[in-house]
Design a protein around this motif. Sequence first.
Motif, PDB file in Angstrom:
ATOM      1  N   ILE A 159      50.503  44.683  50.611  1.00  0.00           N
ATOM      2  CA  ILE A 159      49.993  43.517  49.865  1.00  0.00           C
ATOM      3  C   ILE A 159      51.145  42.563  49.522  1.00  0.00           C
ATOM      4  O   ILE A 159      50.970  41.343  49.564  1.00  0.00           O
ATOM      5  N   ILE A 160      52.323  43.113  49.255  1.00  0.00           N
ATOM      6  CA  ILE A 160      53.494  42.235  49.063  1.00  0.00           C
ATOM      7  C   ILE A 160      53.741  41.456  50.364  1.00  0.00           C
ATOM      8  O   ILE A 160      54.042  40.266  50.347  1.00  0.00           O
ATOM      9  N   GLY A 161      53.550  42.140  51.491  1.00  0.00           N
ATOM     10  CA  GLY A 161      53.688  41.484  52.805  1.00  0.00           C
ATOM     11  C   GLY A 161      52.694  40.344  52.974  1.00  0.00           C
ATOM     12  O   GLY A 161      53.010  39.306  53.550  1.00  0.00           O
ATOM     13  N   LEU A 162      51.474  40.528  52.437  1.00  0.00           N
ATOM     14  CA  LEU A 162      50.453  39.464  52.522  1.00  0.00           C
ATOM     15  C   LEU A 162      50.923  38.212  51.798  1.00  0.00           C
ATOM     16  O   LEU A 162      50.650  37.098  52.218  1.00  0.00           O
ATOM     17  N   ASN A 163      51.636  38.448  50.701  1.00  0.00           N
ATOM     18  CA  ASN A 163      52.095  37.325  49.876  1.00  0.00           C
ATOM     19  C   ASN A 163      53.044  36.417  50.657  1.00  0.00           C
ATOM     20  O   ASN A 163      53.204  35.253  50.330  1.00  0.00           O
ATOM     21  N   LYS A 164      53.661  36.988  51.685  1.00  0.00           N
ATOM     22  CA  LYS A 164      54.591  36.171  52.488  1.00  0.00           C
ATOM     23  C   LYS A 164      53.832  35.354  53.528  1.00  0.00           C
ATOM     24  O   LYS A 164      54.365  34.431  54.112  1.00  0.00           O
ATOM     25  N   LEU A 165      52.568  35.740  53.791  1.00  0.00           N
ATOM     26  CA  LEU A 165      51.791  34.976  54.765  1.00  0.00           C
ATOM     27  C   LEU A 165      51.205  33.756  54.054  1.00  0.00           C
ATOM     28  O   LEU A 165      51.163  33.691  52.837  1.00  0.00           O
ATOM     29  N   GLU A 166      50.703  32.829  54.856  1.00  0.00           N
ATOM     30  CA  GLU A 166      50.142  31.605  54.275  1.00  0.00           C
ATOM     31  C   GLU A 166      48.705  31.841  53.838  1.00  0.00           C
ATOM     32  O   GLU A 166      47.792  31.274  54.416  1.00  0.00           O
ATOM     33  N   LEU A 167      48.482  32.743  52.927  1.00  0.00           N
ATOM     34  CA  LEU A 167      47.102  32.903  52.477  1.00  0.00           C
ATOM     35  C   LEU A 167      47.033  33.200  50.988  1.00  0.00           C
ATOM     36  O   LEU A 167      48.013  33.590  50.368  1.00  0.00           O
ATOM     37  N   ILE A 168      45.837  32.986  50.474  1.00  0.00           N
ATOM     38  CA  ILE A 168      45.594  33.188  49.054  1.00  0.00           C
ATOM     39  C   ILE A 168      44.959  34.570  48.906  1.00  0.00           C
ATOM     40  O   ILE A 168      44.086  34.928  49.697  1.00  0.00           O
ATOM     41  N   THR A 169      45.399  35.328  47.931  1.00  0.00           N
ATOM     42  CA  THR A 169      44.866  36.683  47.766  1.00  0.00           C
ATOM     43  C   THR A 169      44.388  36.883  46.335  1.00  0.00           C
ATOM     44  O   THR A 169      45.116  36.613  45.380  1.00  0.00           O
ATOM     45  N   LEU A 170      43.156  37.367  46.228  1.00  0.00           N
ATOM     46  CA  LEU A 170      42.606  37.729  44.921  1.00  0.00           C
ATOM     47  C   LEU A 170      42.299  39.214  44.959  1.00  0.00           C
ATOM     48  O   LEU A 170      41.569  39.679  45.833  1.00  0.00           O
ATOM     49  N   ILE A 171      42.908  39.980  44.048  1.00  0.00           N
ATOM     50  CA  ILE A 171      42.623  41.411  44.030  1.00  0.00           C
ATOM     51  C   ILE A 171      42.073  41.803  42.656  1.00  0.00           C
ATOM     52  O   ILE A 171      42.168  41.036  41.696  1.00  0.00           O
ATOM     53  N   THR A 172      41.489  42.980  42.585  1.00  0.00           N
ATOM     54  CA  THR A 172      41.041  43.482  41.288  1.00  0.00           C
ATOM     55  C   THR A 172      41.668  44.857  41.055  1.00  0.00           C
ATOM     56  O   THR A 172      41.979  45.581  41.994  1.00  0.00           O
ATOM     57  N   GLU A 173      41.855  45.174  39.785  1.00  0.00           N
ATOM     58  CA  GLU A 173      42.408  46.484  39.426  1.00  0.00           C
ATOM     59  C   GLU A 173      41.928  46.826  38.014  1.00  0.00           C
ATOM     60  O   GLU A 173      41.683  45.932  37.206  1.00  0.00           O
ATOM     61  N   SER A 174      41.794  48.132  37.734  1.00  0.00           N
ATOM     62  CA  SER A 174      41.291  48.496  36.405  1.00  0.00           C
ATOM     63  C   SER A 174      42.385  48.384  35.335  1.00  0.00           C
ATOM     64  O   SER A 174      42.094  48.203  34.159  1.00  0.00           O
ATOM     65  N   ASP A 175      43.657  48.536  35.718  1.00  0.00           N
ATOM     66  CA  ASP A 175      44.753  48.223  34.784  1.00  0.00           C
ATOM     67  C   ASP A 175      45.856  47.519  35.577  1.00  0.00           C
ATOM     68  O   ASP A 175      45.706  47.292  36.763  1.00  0.00           O
ATOM     69  N   GLU A 176      46.968  47.231  34.885  1.00  0.00           N
ATOM     70  CA  GLU A 176      47.952  46.346  35.533  1.00  0.00           C
ATOM     71  C   GLU A 176      48.968  47.071  36.407  1.00  0.00           C
ATOM     72  O   GLU A 176      49.884  46.434  36.942  1.00  0.00           O
ATOM     73  N   THR A 177      48.825  48.408  36.533  1.00  0.00           N
ATOM     74  CA  THR A 177      49.889  49.195  37.165  1.00  0.00           C
ATOM     75  C   THR A 177      50.431  48.571  38.456  1.00  0.00           C
ATOM     76  O   THR A 177      51.624  48.281  38.559  1.00  0.00           O
ATOM     77  N   TYR A 178      49.542  48.394  39.424  1.00  0.00           N
ATOM     78  CA  TYR A 178      50.031  47.923  40.731  1.00  0.00           C
ATOM     79  C   TYR A 178      50.132  46.399  40.778  1.00  0.00           C
ATOM     80  O   TYR A 178      50.972  45.861  41.486  1.00  0.00           O
ATOM     81  N   SER A 179      49.284  45.730  39.992  1.00  0.00           N
ATOM     82  CA  SER A 179      49.333  44.261  39.998  1.00  0.00           C
ATOM     83  C   SER A 179      50.695  43.759  39.518  1.00  0.00           C
ATOM     84  O   SER A 179      51.202  42.743  39.994  1.00  0.00           O
ATOM     85  N   LYS A 180      51.301  44.512  38.574  1.00  0.00           N
ATOM     86  CA  LYS A 180      52.641  44.130  38.115  1.00  0.00           C
ATOM     87  C   LYS A 180      53.646  44.297  39.246  1.00  0.00           C
ATOM     88  O   LYS A 180      54.524  43.455  39.432  1.00  0.00           O
ATOM     89  N   LEU A 181      53.505  45.405  39.983  1.00  0.00           N
ATOM     90  CA  LEU A 181      54.456  45.666  41.073  1.00  0.00           C
ATOM     91  C   LEU A 181      54.392  44.583  42.143  1.00  0.00           C
ATOM     92  O   LEU A 181      55.395  44.257  42.767  1.00  0.00           O
ATOM     93  N   ILE A 182      53.196  44.042  42.357  1.00  0.00           N
ATOM     94  CA  ILE A 182      53.085  43.019  43.405  1.00  0.00           C
ATOM     95  C   ILE A 182      53.261  41.617  42.828  1.00  0.00           C
ATOM     96  O   ILE A 182      53.107  40.628  43.539  1.00  0.00           O
ATOM     97  N   ASN A 183      53.563  41.578  41.509  1.00  0.00           N
ATOM     98  CA  ASN A 183      53.913  40.301  40.898  1.00  0.00           C
ATOM     99  C   ASN A 183      52.786  39.258  40.946  1.00  0.00           C
ATOM    100  O   ASN A 183      53.035  38.077  41.173  1.00  0.00           O
ATOM    101  N   ALA A 184      51.560  39.745  40.755  1.00  0.00           N
ATOM    102  CA  ALA A 184      50.413  38.834  40.781  1.00  0.00           C
ATOM    103  C   ALA A 184      50.259  38.141  39.424  1.00  0.00           C
ATOM    104  O   ALA A 184      50.652  38.691  38.396  1.00  0.00           O
TER     105      ALA A 184
END
Length: 211
Positions: free
Chosen positions: A174-199
């Motif tokens: 998913i960090i790799g996706l951030n380098k592509l020219e696209l918009i990404t919306l994800i969901t998570e029940s807590d912030e654990t992984y969202s913090k790691l991917i800097n969303a």
Amino acid sequence: MLKVENISVSIGNIKILSNISLNVKKFTSIIGRNGAGKTTLIKSIMKILDIDYGNVEFNKIKISNFNTYAMTSFGIGYMPEDRRLIPNLTVKENILLPLWSKRKNNENSALENILNFIPEVKSFLHSDAYQLSGGQQKLVALARAMIVGKKLLLLDEPFEGVAPALAERLVELIIGLNKLELITLITESDETYSKLINADIIKLERGRIVS
Ligand code: ATP
């Protein structure tokens, strides 16, 4: 940009989402407990669920005026929380399915790009989907979303129910996706992984945005 404008959504006669507005420019995560309405929000953007009122706009097109099957033509890919692979089709067929709906015949190069991005899928490409583990199915569901999701990816709980090693791999992807020219919306029940991917974080509680 994905623009959700003041949408409300009901299932039956129960209001699930109330007055949700958000802008997603690059990389955003919706955080909320079970039942907060994350899946309902993603399904409403995909027009799998009808909106009571409000609009969803993507790159200035009012996509809430279109049906679900049209989303592929806007470059929108969706990875459902429960994967939704077709068990008796092979992994390759599952990944290519959205392209068939678009009647595009650039299958080979599209598939090759995806397999370069997620090389582990190569080893089970010719297996039937029902033979895969839950974690492998998540990777295939991501691959299927990416084959049409060239502009916007909607990933519903990609980290839910996967072993820690795979969750780390998904973070990397998913960090790799951030380098592509696209918009990404994800969901998570807590912030654990969202913090790691800097969303960017948007918090949802009982169908309302709280921060
Ligand atoms: P989860 O991670 O548990 O899926 P979520 O944040 O994605 O949580 P939703 O699945 O969007 O939450 O559900 C939001 C609310 O809508 C919950 O109260 C749920 O019980 C209700 N709901 C969802 N689908 C239905 C349905 N088909 N019929 C009735 N209620 C539903």
